[in-house]
Design a protein around this motif. Structure first.
Motif, short mmCIF file in Angstrom:
data_model
loop_
_atom_site.label_atom_id
_atom_site.label_comp_id
_atom_site.label_asym_id
_atom_site.label_seq_id
_atom_site.Cartn_x
_atom_site.Cartn_y
_atom_site.Cartn_z
N GLY A 1 -4.02 1.98 5.69
CA GLY A 1 -2.85 1.84 6.55
C GLY A 1 -1.94 0.75 6.03
O GLY A 1 -1.64 0.68 4.83
N TYR A 2 -1.52 -0.16 6.93
CA TYR A 2 -0.61 -1.25 6.54
C TYR A 2 -1.34 -2.54 6.21
O TYR A 2 -0.71 -3.59 6.00
N ALA A 3 -2.66 -2.50 6.15
CA ALA A 3 -3.44 -3.73 5.99
C ALA A 3 -3.12 -4.47 4.70
O ALA A 3 -3.27 -5.70 4.63
N LEU A 4 -2.70 -3.75 3.66
CA LEU A 4 -2.43 -4.39 2.37
C LEU A 4 -0.94 -4.55 2.09
O LEU A 4 -0.55 -4.80 0.95
N LEU A 5 -0.12 -4.44 3.12
CA LEU A 5 1.32 -4.63 2.93
C LEU A 5 1.62 -6.01 2.35
O LEU A 5 2.47 -6.16 1.46
N TRP A 6 0.93 -7.02 2.83
CA TRP A 6 1.16 -8.38 2.34
C TRP A 6 0.88 -8.49 0.84
O TRP A 6 1.55 -9.24 0.13
N ALA A 7 -0.10 -7.72 0.35
CA ALA A 7 -0.43 -7.77 -1.08
C ALA A 7 0.68 -7.15 -1.91
O ALA A 7 0.96 -7.61 -3.03
N VAL A 8 1.32 -6.10 -1.39
CA VAL A 8 2.45 -5.48 -2.08
C VAL A 8 3.59 -6.49 -2.21
O VAL A 8 4.20 -6.64 -3.28
N ILE A 9 3.87 -7.21 -1.12
CA ILE A 9 4.94 -8.21 -1.14
C ILE A 9 4.58 -9.36 -2.08
O ILE A 9 5.44 -9.87 -2.82
N THR B 1 15.34 9.33 -2.47
CA THR B 1 14.20 10.20 -2.22
C THR B 1 12.99 9.45 -1.66
O THR B 1 12.38 9.87 -0.68
N VAL B 2 12.65 8.32 -2.30
CA VAL B 2 11.44 7.59 -1.88
C VAL B 2 11.67 6.89 -0.53
O VAL B 2 10.87 7.01 0.39
N VAL B 3 12.77 6.16 -0.42
CA VAL B 3 13.05 5.47 0.84
C VAL B 3 13.37 6.48 1.94
O VAL B 3 12.98 6.30 3.10
N GLY B 4 14.06 7.56 1.56
CA GLY B 4 14.33 8.61 2.54
C GLY B 4 13.06 9.25 3.07
O GLY B 4 12.94 9.52 4.28
N SER B 5 12.08 9.46 2.21
CA SER B 5 10.80 10.02 2.65
C SER B 5 10.10 9.09 3.62
O SER B 5 9.52 9.52 4.62
N ALA B 6 10.17 7.78 3.35
CA ALA B 6 9.55 6.81 4.25
C ALA B 6 10.25 6.79 5.60
O ALA B 6 9.60 6.72 6.65
N ALA C 1 16.53 -7.48 -8.03
CA ALA C 1 15.84 -6.34 -8.63
C ALA C 1 14.46 -6.16 -8.03
O ALA C 1 14.05 -5.05 -7.67
N TYR C 2 13.72 -7.25 -7.90
CA TYR C 2 12.36 -7.11 -7.38
C TYR C 2 12.33 -6.98 -5.87
O TYR C 2 11.35 -6.48 -5.30
N VAL D 1 11.17 -2.69 -1.96
CA VAL D 1 11.55 -1.62 -1.02
C VAL D 1 10.92 -0.29 -1.45
O VAL D 1 10.41 0.47 -0.61
N PHE D 2 10.94 -0.01 -2.75
CA PHE D 2 10.33 1.23 -3.25
C PHE D 2 8.85 1.31 -2.92
O PHE D 2 8.37 2.29 -2.36
N VAL D 3 8.11 0.27 -3.30
CA VAL D 3 6.66 0.34 -3.15
C VAL D 3 6.24 0.25 -1.69
O VAL D 3 5.26 0.90 -1.28
N VAL D 4 6.96 -0.53 -0.89
CA VAL D 4 6.66 -0.56 0.54
C VAL D 4 6.92 0.82 1.16
O VAL D 4 6.18 1.27 2.04
N SER D 5 7.96 1.48 0.69
CA SER D 5 8.25 2.84 1.19
C SER D 5 7.08 3.79 0.90
O SER D 5 6.70 4.60 1.74
N MET D 6 6.51 3.68 -0.30
CA MET D 6 5.36 4.53 -0.62
C MET D 6 4.14 4.16 0.20
O MET D 6 3.34 5.02 0.59
N LEU D 7 3.97 2.88 0.51
CA LEU D 7 2.89 2.47 1.39
C LEU D 7 3.08 3.06 2.78
O LEU D 7 2.12 3.53 3.41
N ILE D 8 4.32 3.05 3.25
CA ILE D 8 4.63 3.64 4.56
C ILE D 8 4.30 5.13 4.57
O ILE D 8 3.70 5.65 5.51
#
Length: 442
Positions: A65-73, A181-186, A253-254, A259-266
């Motif tokens: 789920g969202y438990a590893l969101l902090w690790a992505v950031i 596409t990626v953010v829209g999917s999220a 940039a980062y 935003v991209f990778v958080v969107s995929m996590l979502i």
């Protein structure tokens, strides 16, 4: 090489007479360098985020789920620190990162020389296969391996002449497609904001230590992070006057890559974790995800997402074909002690083109054959150790006398680099064990 046309008079990189300690021109010019939304930072971030990174983040969302969101950031912060160090070295010294590595001794030269050759051969096949997979899903009449070869040749053609501005423009288009596409999917999954906020609290689910470290350290590129300084030079950002612009460019940039990778996590958390669904491992998982999106939100979502999949993979090909080829050209030219204005050294030069050919054609053999086990082992071993190599060498270089005092690392940057190096050594050790396991029947 092309230069950004925002500054009418650009000093020569590394010339002591061209800038003062504040990075201001000694000619009295008060014109300030200006930042643009699309710059070398977004190029390096888009290059580093390939299909494998999107899958890794999606799988983390589907499992935890969202438990590893902090690790992505945290991973975003790590990349900002590493890329900023590479950019600060280039602007503060007027020297390339490889020139700095050469100054550290023969061990650094030998490591990079072996790495860039072996990595390029294996990465070329992997990158082309990723694009082939996305195009085959869109147009199944053509086999994956043939789409892969077409994509490699297309990348070669687009960067063959080494012109930075057209390359940056194509990357900007691909980044835009990825974002939509990626953010829209999220956004379609209507994420739970409360659970997202809870995911900012650092916790490590049971059995997820390596997944956590992988997200914190593995998303967003390896060798391409070091290519940032070369793209700064191609852009025309070549003196300390551009330091503030570089930092804004890198942070922006980062942030976007975050935003991209958080969107995929979502997407993984909302679409897969909540429904108890699973997708295939590897890049095939993105094809499966396209089908899931189509079933949930309509048939138009499958091709739309696959176009984003293509943009992510093809942007990685273009970025590596251009940026790492610049690094290879600098490596050969520096080892041969060629002058800085030798045409073989730069973009579009002989050594640059030799490496593009190396990335494109020899790896095509791997598209038809299983990869030789020795190549896999050497590639895995070298690849697992590149990020700690980058972190540790930046720690040394950015505290050395080669860097003017005001541009050396602050104490807290040194602490971050030490922690990053330690984290990558743990990750690298794990990857190294996996790489050599086949030799022992593992």
């Amino acid at each position: 090489m092309e230069k950004d046309n925002e500054v009418t008079s650009q000093p020569v990189a590394g010339s002591p007479a061209s800038v003062d300690d504040d990075g201001a021109g000694l000619d009295g010019s008060i014109e300030k360098p200006r930042w643009r939304i699309i710059g070398p930072g977004l190029v390096v971030a888009a290059t580093g985020i390939g299909a494998g990174d999107l899958v890794a983040t999606m799988v983390a969302g589907s499992n935890y789920g969202y438990a590893l969101l902090w690790a992505v950031i945290l991973g975003v912060v790590v990349k900002i620190a590493l890329v900023e160090g590479a950019g600060r070295w280039t602007l503060a010294t007027g020297r390339t990162i490889f020139d700095g590595w050469k100054g550290l001794g023969l061990w650094a030269v030998v490591y990079f020389g072996i790495y860039v050759v072996v990595w390029g051969f294996s990465y070329g096949a992997a990158a082309m296969s990723g694009v082939g997979l996305s195009l085959n899903a869109l147009f199944p009449a053509v086999d994956i391996r043939y789409w892969a070869m077409i994509s490699g040749v297309a990348g070669l053609v687009l960067v063959w002449f080494g012109k930075y501005k057209p390359f940056e423009n194509v990357m900007a288009v691909l980044i835009g497609v990825m974002f939509v596409t990626v953010v829209g999917s999220a956004a379609l999954t209507t994420p739970n904001l409360g659970e997202i906020a809870a995911g900012l609290v650092p916790i490590i689910p049971e059995g997820a230590v390596l997944n956590t470290l992988g997200l914190a350290g593995g998303v967003g590129g390896t060798i391409t992070l070091a290519a940032y300084g070369y793209w700064l030079t191609e852009k025309g950002w070549v003196t300390p006057r551009w330091m503030r612009v570089m930092r804004i460019d890198n942070a922006w940039a980062y942030f976007m890559s975050g935003v991209f990778v958080v969107s995929m996590l979502i997407v993984g958390a909302e679409l897969l974790f909540s429904a108890g669904m699973a997708v295939a491992d590897g890049e095939e998982g993105l094809v499966d995800l396209a089908d899931v999106l189509a079933q949930r939100y309509g048939s138009f979502m499958a091709p739309l997402f696959l176009v984003g999949f293509f943009a992510a993979t093809f942007s990685s090909i273009l970025g590596v074909w251009h940026g790492v080829s610049l690094m290879f050209a600098d490596f050969v030219a520096t080892m041969r002690n060629l002058p800085s204005d030798d045409r073989r050294r730069g973009a579009g030069g002989t050594y640059y083109r030799i490496y593009i050919l190396w990335l494109t054609f020899p790896p095509m053999a791997l598209l038809f054959l299983d990869r030789p086990i020795l190549l896999v082992v050497v590639y895995g071993a070298l690849g697992s150790l590149f990020m700690p190599f980058l972190a540790l060498t930046l720690l040394i270089l950015m505290n050395s006398k080669a860097v003017p005092q005001r541009w050396r690392n602050r104490w807290w940057v040194n602490v971050i680099l030490v922690l990053v190096a330690a984290m990558f050594l743990v990750l690298g050790g794990n990857e190294l064990v996996k790489a050599v396991a086949p030799l022992f029947g593992g």
